[in-house]
Write a protein that holds these residues in place. Structure first.
Motif, PDB file in Angstrom:
ATOM      1  N   TYR A 109     -18.835  -6.411 -47.739  1.00 56.87           N
ATOM      2  CA  TYR A 109     -18.303  -5.562 -46.615  1.00 56.87           C
ATOM      3  C   TYR A 109     -17.599  -6.458 -45.727  1.00 56.87           C
ATOM      4  CZ  TYR A 109     -22.092  -2.193 -48.126  1.00 56.87           C
ATOM      5  OH  TYR A 109     -23.070  -1.777 -48.921  1.00 56.87           O
ATOM      6  N   VAL A 110     -17.804  -7.543 -45.593  1.00 56.34           N
ATOM      7  CA  VAL A 110     -16.684  -8.303 -44.460  1.00 56.34           C
ATOM      8  C   VAL A 110     -15.447  -8.625 -45.176  1.00 56.34           C
ATOM      9  CG1 VAL A 110     -16.235 -10.664 -43.595  1.00 56.34           C
ATOM     10  CG2 VAL A 110     -18.604  -9.784 -43.296  1.00 56.34           C
ATOM     11  N   GLU A 111     -15.351  -9.067 -46.667  1.00 57.81           N
ATOM     12  CA  GLU A 111     -14.356  -9.123 -47.424  1.00 57.81           C
ATOM     13  C   GLU A 111     -13.325  -8.100 -47.456  1.00 57.81           C
ATOM     14  OE1 GLU A 111     -12.964 -11.838 -49.081  1.00 57.81           O
ATOM     15  OE2 GLU A 111     -14.308 -12.976 -48.692  1.00 57.81           O
ATOM     16  N   SER A 112     -14.176  -6.670 -47.239  1.00 53.49           N
ATOM     17  CA  SER A 112     -13.225  -5.440 -47.497  1.00 53.49           C
ATOM     18  C   SER A 112     -12.974  -4.752 -46.039  1.00 53.49           C
ATOM     19  CB  SER A 112     -14.044  -4.482 -48.567  1.00 53.49           C
ATOM     20  OG  SER A 112     -15.336  -4.048 -47.757  1.00 53.49           O
ATOM     21  N   ARG A 113     -13.517  -5.398 -45.002  1.00 53.83           N
ATOM     22  CA  ARG A 113     -13.340  -5.175 -43.690  1.00 53.83           C
ATOM     23  C   ARG A 113     -13.843  -3.547 -43.477  1.00 53.83           C
ATOM     24  NH1 ARG A 113     -11.310  -9.507 -44.421  1.00 53.83           N
ATOM     25  NH2 ARG A 113      -9.734 -10.410 -43.207  1.00 53.83           N
ATOM     26  N   ASN A 114     -15.023  -3.440 -44.121  1.00 49.41           N
ATOM     27  CA  ASN A 114     -15.853  -2.119 -44.279  1.00 49.41           C
ATOM     28  C   ASN A 114     -16.922  -2.225 -42.951  1.00 49.41           C
ATOM     29  OD1 ASN A 114     -17.309   0.054 -44.783  1.00 49.41           O
ATOM     30  ND2 ASN A 114     -17.103  -0.196 -46.831  1.00 49.41           N
ATOM     31  N   LEU A 115     -16.401  -1.642 -41.823  1.00 50.31           N
ATOM     32  CA  LEU A 115     -17.210  -1.745 -40.683  1.00 50.31           C
ATOM     33  C   LEU A 115     -18.454  -1.014 -40.876  1.00 50.31           C
ATOM     34  CD1 LEU A 115     -17.806  -2.377 -37.792  1.00 50.31           C
ATOM     35  CD2 LEU A 115     -16.456  -0.664 -37.066  1.00 50.31           C
ATOM     36  N   HIS A 116     -18.336   0.370 -41.362  1.00 46.19           N
ATOM     37  CA  HIS A 116     -19.428   1.292 -41.387  1.00 46.19           C
ATOM     38  C   HIS A 116     -20.422   0.909 -42.555  1.00 46.19           C
ATOM     39  CE1 HIS A 116     -17.624   4.254 -38.635  1.00 46.19           C
ATOM     40  NE2 HIS A 116     -16.455   4.056 -39.630  1.00 46.19           N
ATOM     41  N   GLY A 117     -19.977   0.262 -43.638  1.00 49.51           N
ATOM     42  CA  GLY A 117     -20.571  -0.217 -44.750  1.00 49.51           C
ATOM     43  C   GLY A 117     -21.704  -1.546 -43.845  1.00 49.51           C
ATOM     44  N   LEU A 118     -20.902  -2.357 -43.502  1.00 45.40           N
ATOM     45  CA  LEU A 118     -21.377  -3.610 -42.881  1.00 45.40           C
ATOM     46  C   LEU A 118     -22.676  -2.971 -42.030  1.00 45.40           C
ATOM     47  CD1 LEU A 118     -21.991  -6.560 -42.860  1.00 45.40           C
ATOM     48  CD2 LEU A 118     -19.837  -6.539 -41.066  1.00 45.40           C
ATOM     49  N   LEU A 119     -22.167  -1.913 -40.958  1.00 41.57           N
ATOM     50  CA  LEU A 119     -23.214  -1.502 -39.987  1.00 41.57           C
ATOM     51  C   LEU A 119     -24.343  -0.979 -40.625  1.00 41.57           C
ATOM     52  CD1 LEU A 119     -23.877  -1.150 -37.012  1.00 41.57           C
ATOM     53  CD2 LEU A 119     -22.422   0.941 -36.918  1.00 41.57           C
ATOM     54  N   ASP A 120     -24.268  -0.136 -41.632  1.00 41.71           N
ATOM     55  CA  ASP A 120     -25.148   0.646 -42.451  1.00 41.71           C
ATOM     56  C   ASP A 120     -26.110  -0.504 -43.046  1.00 41.71           C
ATOM     57  OD1 ASP A 120     -24.337   3.023 -41.713  1.00 41.71           O
ATOM     58  OD2 ASP A 120     -23.334   3.368 -43.676  1.00 41.71           O
ATOM     59  N   ARG A 121     -25.629  -1.402 -43.720  1.00 44.27           N
ATOM     60  CA  ARG A 121     -26.468  -2.643 -44.297  1.00 44.27           C
ATOM     61  C   ARG A 121     -27.137  -3.180 -43.284  1.00 44.27           C
ATOM     62  NH1 ARG A 121     -28.106  -5.657 -48.122  1.00 44.27           N
ATOM     63  NH2 ARG A 121     -28.428  -7.998 -47.870  1.00 44.27           N
ATOM     64  N   ILE A 122     -26.666  -3.619 -42.070  1.00 44.21           N
ATOM     65  CA  ILE A 122     -27.386  -4.362 -40.920  1.00 44.21           C
ATOM     66  C   ILE A 122     -28.686  -3.420 -40.385  1.00 44.21           C
ATOM     67  CG2 ILE A 122     -27.468  -5.224 -38.809  1.00 44.21           C
ATOM     68  CD1 ILE A 122     -24.693  -6.015 -39.434  1.00 44.21           C
TER      69      ILE A 122
END
Length: 445
Positions: A109-122
């Motif tokens: 998610y960090v590599e793709s700059r996917n804020l929503h995906g990273l937030l959902d995973r957290i």
């Protein structure tokens, strides 16, 4: 969330708790600048923080996003990520630093700059956050993703469970490791220098492959734990360039399952590797294999002739393996190569890879349930033991009328189906005593 793994000036240093080794979050009151520390929210601490520099204790690092212990990469931001928090009674600053450890799944998610995906995973896989903290979390993540520096480096602090490598896959594992070393990710332990990584990648592509079976791995692990102080000699190496994988981890602290070595004149560079991927979902494992591989470095050292090696040395296991092989305690046999690997090599016009299976040389068994020494009968042992290398005054020649000193190599005695007594292993690591003079009387014939 935890603070990043910062280094550098005093304000950027990483701190951990002396009591529990957990990394600590750094807070600064505003505008006084008074600094305080707190345990991260994933750490259910029952004690106040006792801050000390993180390198003073073995800090327990986790993913700075979801708190997973299986860290793989470290990212850097162009400036320090900070969050100003108004408590109603004053303002303080949460300082998250500039370095961010990430597990493999958060890294995607960090590599793709996917804020929503990273937030959902957290929110799904990390600690439970109060609803009012979601907005703060989004602000921090936006800063991280917006200010990332190019590139990433391999982490050295991830707690992956060791996963030994099957022998047939070693050529594929080695080739992927060579690609990782030659690639663009920053490497730890000084391996990232262009000349170093180029030479290492080149040696890996042609290195000799060894796979050490269960019994010889047990022997190596037991011997390495009690090895006496030994001086390294280039003659210990079974090959100038090699890659060895053990059937089980041989270093409990570093969790090493493999090691490579490459010779440079009289010096040899040794790199230990730990496995990655255990515990990930199958789809993530496939992506990890394609992107990174099976192994990442766990340590790197250079040995020169005469340099002492002890049981505490990082390279104790590979050095012990070499010494045991040199003492002729091992025999090697060709190991099967995975069929898909053979076909891949054929398509690329490469010679078929060879793998040497390392195992303990055959045991000398007692001829009956009892062995006799003089008039005393010795009961069958419930273990095997190593016999120390020695010189024996033995008959030879026509009619066996002549005598000379011959060397008796270290070997195992005892019932074939019994375990090897670990305390006897250290005996075979030493050097052979000097050959007795020709006129030295034999103590026994």
């Amino acid at each position: 969330m935890t603070t990043g793994n910062t280094t550098g000036d005093a304000s950027a240093r990483r701190f951990a708790c002396r009591t529990c080794a957990s990394p600590l979050n750094r807070h600064a009151e505003w505008p006084s600048g008074i600094v305080s520390f707190e345990h991260p929210i994933w750490q259910r601490a029952d004690h106040p923080p006792v801050p000390v520099p993180a390198d003073a204790v073995e800090a327990t690092y986790v993913c700075d996003f979801c708190s997973d212990a299986k860290i793989l990469f470290v990212y850097a931001t162009a400036h320090r990520v900070q969050l100003h928090v108004d408590t109603g009674q004053g303002t303080y600053v949460r300082d998250y630093g500039t370095r961010w450890s990430a597990c493999f799944e958060c890294a995607e998610y960090v590599e793709s700059r996917n804020l929503h995906g990273l937030l959902d995973r957290i929110l799904t896989h990390g600690m439970a956050f109060a609803p009012e903290a979601h907005e703060h979390l989004s602000v921090v993540l936006e800063q991280v993703l917006a200010t990332l520096d190019p590139g990433r480096e391999l982490a050295v602090s991830g707690r992956w469970e060791p996963h030994p490598l099957p022998a047939p896959t070693l050529p594929k594992v080695r080739d992927r490791l060579a690609a990782l070393i030659a690639g663009g990710d920053a490497l730890p332990f000084g391996l990232g220098q262009p000349a170093t990584r180029t030479a290492l990648a080149n040696s890996l592509t042609t290195t000799r492959l060894y796979w050490v079976d269960d019994e010889f791995t047990d022997l190596t692990r037991n011997a390495a734990q009690v090895m006496p102080r030994m001086a390294f000699a280039p003659g210990d190496l079974p090959a100038a360039h090699g890659f060895a994988a053990w059937s089980q981890p041989v270093d409990a602290r570093r969790r090493c399952v493999a090691a490579s070595w490459s010779s440079h004149g009289d010096a040899v560079q040794i790199i230990g590797y730990r496995s990655i991927g255990d515990g990930l979902p199958p789809a993530a494992v496939q992506r990890l294999r394609a992107e990174v591989g099976w192994l990442i470095p766990a340590f790197s050292v250079v040995l020169r002739p005469g340099q002492p090696v002890t049981a505490a040395h990082p390279a104790a296991a590979p050095v012990t393996t070499w010494r045991l092989i040199r003492q002729r305690l091992a025999e090697t046999a060709p190991a099967r190569v995975d069929r898909s690997v053979r076909k891949s090599y054929q398509r690329l016009g490469r010679p078929e890879p060879e793998i040497s299976l390392v195992r303990i040389r055959g045991t000398r068994n007692a001829s009956s349930a009892t062995r006799h020494h003089g008039s005393i009968a010795a009961v069958d042992r419930d273990y095997r033991w190593w016999v120390t290398p020695r010189w024996r005054h033995q008959r030879y020649g026509p009619g066996r009328t002549l005598r000379d000193w011959i060397v008796v190599r270290p070997h195992l005695r005892g019932p074939q189906d019994k375990p090897i007594k670990a305390t006897t292993t250290v005996r075979v690591l030493g050097k052979l005593p000097p050959r007795p003079a020709a006129d030295t009387p034999a103590a026994s014939r």
